[in-house]
Design an enzyme around this catalytic site. Structure first.
Site, PDB file in Angstrom:
ATOM      1  CE1 TYR A  60      -4.118  -1.720   0.383  1.00 41.05           C
ATOM      2  CE2 TYR A  60      -3.265  -2.665   2.416  1.00 41.05           C
ATOM      3  CZ  TYR A  60      -4.228  -2.620   1.430  1.00 41.05           C
ATOM      4  OH  TYR A  60      -5.304  -3.454   1.487  1.00 41.05           O
ATOM      5  CD  GLU A 106      -6.247  -4.772   9.361  1.00 41.42           C
ATOM      6  OE1 GLU A 106      -7.410  -4.697   8.912  1.00 41.42           O
ATOM      7  OE2 GLU A 106      -5.312  -5.263   8.712  1.00 41.42           O
ATOM      8  CG  ASN A 165      -8.118  -1.768   0.065  1.00 39.63           C
ATOM      9  OD1 ASN A 165      -7.714  -2.817  -0.426  1.00 39.63           O
ATOM     10  ND2 ASN A 165      -8.320  -1.613   1.355  1.00 39.63           N
ATOM     11  CD  GLU A 166     -10.575  -5.724   1.412  1.00 43.00           C
ATOM     12  OE1 GLU A 166     -10.378  -6.945   1.466  1.00 43.00           O
ATOM     13  OE2 GLU A 166     -10.571  -4.984   2.424  1.00 43.00           O
ATOM     14  CD  GLU A 244      -6.335  -7.509   0.812  1.00 42.12           C
ATOM     15  OE1 GLU A 244      -6.958  -7.973   1.797  1.00 42.12           O
ATOM     16  OE2 GLU A 244      -6.323  -6.300   0.532  1.00 42.12           O
ATOM     17  CE1 TYR A 313      -3.382  -9.174   8.993  1.00 36.31           C
ATOM     18  CE2 TYR A 313      -2.926 -11.192   7.814  1.00 36.31           C
ATOM     19  CZ  TYR A 313      -3.750 -10.117   8.078  1.00 36.31           C
ATOM     20  OH  TYR A 313      -4.943  -9.984   7.410  1.00 36.31           O
TER      21      TYR A 313
END
Length: 611
Positions: A60, A106, A165-166, A244, A313
């Protein structure tokens, strides 16, 4: 690989494949966000990704990293996007860029800079709102010329660039906005890289853009083809892409650390590769949400969940960039389908322990000395104002009002309506208790005779990054005592984002009233430690026994700690911020009295699975 000018990366829809210089091409890539690791680690991490057989890295681009305040553009240190791209190219990785402008990830406010809410309180982010689109245009006019020379068609490593994005998960479903963003992105990228969108399998209707490659995101499943079938209903031809693929997952405070079993991840990867799909791991390396960059999530009415500082993660490369068993299991599969890159498999880098550090208290945040040194402003108003209305990004706002003396119920119910996010309640500098958006606690009893001034020290715990776009911080509704609204507020801002102010305060500190310091919350500590090692390694700060707060080493904000809530206990300390000889540790403890035990340790082992 070598990149030559006038190369072409495109799509052959009839053969369901990408073409690289006219030849069929498939990528297996991993997400690594440059703003979650210090630049000194970038090459090591990218080389480890290449050693796993990956041929691309996806990142990103975070607007708020590059324009933290309006017009203040940053392109150095952790914001040196161009250097990140160059290193990736040197490590023989193609690059996939996702400029958003909304990225989620996030991160605080999903990567949007907070000042959009200051400048336009009624802005409708991610829509055709004219103020929003004008600011995106301005941002892209600065960003895009910087990345154009790295596009594959112009001789660089960037083969793909995303649009939004989404977006299919966002309730606005504003097709006019998507068309605007498509046209603007195309004007900069033209045919020099492939443009794409990314959505969950159920969100394609609102997220995809006609004429732009649609890709999916999903995690471990025994049946990827059921998701590909959903994609084929709206995009009958073209390469299959899971942009993703989740080998891990995010974690909030007060939850168990999210762990994803390796076996199903390996099995799903093999299924997708057998189906000819292109795959990007989200995340391959997660890193850290340093300082105040961690975001939060809206879990529905009355549900607010803040993201931990670590972005480990449960990824194939851990928070320090070391390979995990998951890394080697995935590498074995990847090399069944991709040529061996001939790059040595990474070894776990050494870590170091350090002797415990004894810290000395340097007053408390609401003292007169701290106000004079650390406050960015003092503002008065009839009613409370948000952080954004006060043009403040992070830290605390202290809200103060007089307690009416004509009230005679004992105790009185203090109620704070629409608190964002956590209030440390004081009366005359005496700590009374905590109100919490996370736990839907907005009422607290206050006894008569406790004092004359109510003080609400409100903490921003991270703006929501997914779902709600406009997450204002502070006190957004009335504050009542025994049902009577309190008016005439004084607001003092402590953003805690300028270390020079804190350093000056510590160096000029001349003592404090020990009784007041005992009764107040948000105490400031400092200590020093010496490193004698010739070679400095990463380490982990261990605040076990402390409550909730912030840790800063040599002026670098490591981020929030909260071992009482967990699951994260330790904070990752990159070797690049440490030095031989004397080092400084500053801790701002929000709620626990640790004066008798103000010692903090360093360990060589992370602990992300605490209470």
């Amino acid at each position: 690989m070598s990149f030559r000018y006038q190369h072409d990366h495109s799509i052959d829809y009839e053969r369901d494949t990408f073409l690289l210089d006219g030849e069929p091409f498939r990528f297996i890539s991993g997400s690594f966000h440059y703003f979650r690791a210090l630049p000194g680690s970038w090459r090591h991490i990218l080389r480890a990704m290449r050693a796993a057989g990956l041929n691309a890295v996806m990142t990103y681009i975070e607007w708020s990293t590059h324009e933290p305040t309006e017009g203040d553009y940053r392109w150095n240190e952790i914001a040196d996007l161009e250097q990140f791209i160059r290193i990736a190219e040197e490590e023989n990785l193609y690059v996939i860029l996702r400029p958003g402008p909304y990225i989620c990830a996030e991160r605080d406010m999903g990567g949007f800079p907070y000042w959009l809410l200051t400048k336009f309180p009624n802005i409708k982010l991610r829509t055709q709102d004219s103020d929003y689109m004008r600011e995106v245009q301005k941002w892209y006019s600065v960003l895009m010329p910087r990345i154009q020379k790295y596009l594959y068609g112009r001789g660089g490593p960037v083969i793909m660039v995303s649009i939004e994005n989404e977006y299919g998960s966002f309730s606005a479903c504003d097709k006019t906005y998507l068309k605007f963003l498509k046209n603007m992105t195309e004007s900069y990228i033209q045919y020099d890289a492939v443009l794409f969108t990314n959505d969950g399998p159920e969100q394609l209707n609102c997220g995809r853009i006609p004429g732009i490659l649609a890709t999916l995101d999903f995690g471990s499943t025994g049946s990827p083809e059921r998701y590909w079938q959903k994609l084929r209903k709206v995009q009958p031809k073209g390469p299959l892409v899971n942009a993703e693929f989740y080998p891990g997952w995010l974690t909030h405070w007060m939850e168990p650390m999210a762990r994803t079993a390796t076996g199903p991840v390996v099995d799903t990867l093999r299924l997708m590769l057998n189906q000819g799909a292109n795959v990007n791991f989200y995340m391959f390396f997660g890193g850290t949400n340093f300082a105040f960059t961690a975001g939060a999530n809206d879990g529905g009415p009355g549900k607010f969940n803040t993201d931990i500082t670590s972005y480990d993660y449960d990824a194939p490369l851990d928070e320090a960039g070391d390979p995990t068993p998951k890394y080697f299991a995935l590498r074995d599969v990847i090399l069944e389908y991709m040529p061996d890159p001939g790059v040595p498999v990474p070894q776990k880098l050494p870590k170091m322990k350090l002797p415990p550090v004894t810290l000395t208290q340097y007053g408390f945040l609401t003292s007169n000395e701290a106000r004079q040194a650390l406050a960015k402003y003092i503002f008065t108003n009839d009613r409370t104002l948000s952080f954004e209305a006060l043009n403040q990004h992070s830290g605390f706002v202290l809200y103060e009002a007089d307690i009416p003396q004509h009230l005679h119920r004992d105790p009185q119910a203090l109620k704070v309506t629409n608190l964002r996010d956590r209030a440390y309640v004081h009366v005359d500098n005496q700590f009374i208790g905590v109100l919490s958006r996370e736990n839907a606690i907005d009422t607290l009893p206050i006894s008569l005779g406790q004092g004359k001034q109510l003080q609400l020290l409100v903490e921003n715990q991270g703006r929501i990054n997914y779902g709600i776009a406009n997450d204002f911080k502070g006190i957004l509704g009335p504050v009542t005592l025994d049902g009577n609204e309190l008016l005439n507020w004084t607001m003092t801002g402590f953003p805690l984002d300028d270390y020079s102010l804190l350093s000056n305060y510590l160096n000029q500190f001349s003592g404090y009233d020990s009784e007041q310091a005992r009764q107040a919350s948000v105490r400031i500590f400092r200590g020093h430690f010496t490193i004698t090692n010739e070679e400095i390694h990463d380490t982990y700060l261990d605040p076990s026994g402390w409550g909730k707060g912030l840790a800063i080493i040599n002026g670098f904000n490591l981020g929030r700690y909260w071992p009482l809530a967990g699951p994260q206990v330790t904070l990752y300390v990159p070797r690049h911020i440490l030095m031989q000889g004397k080092n400084e540790l500053v801790v701002i403890e929000y709620q626990k009295d640790v004066r008798g035990e103000a010692v903090i340790g360093f360990t060589d082992t992370p602990n992300l699975d605490g209470p």
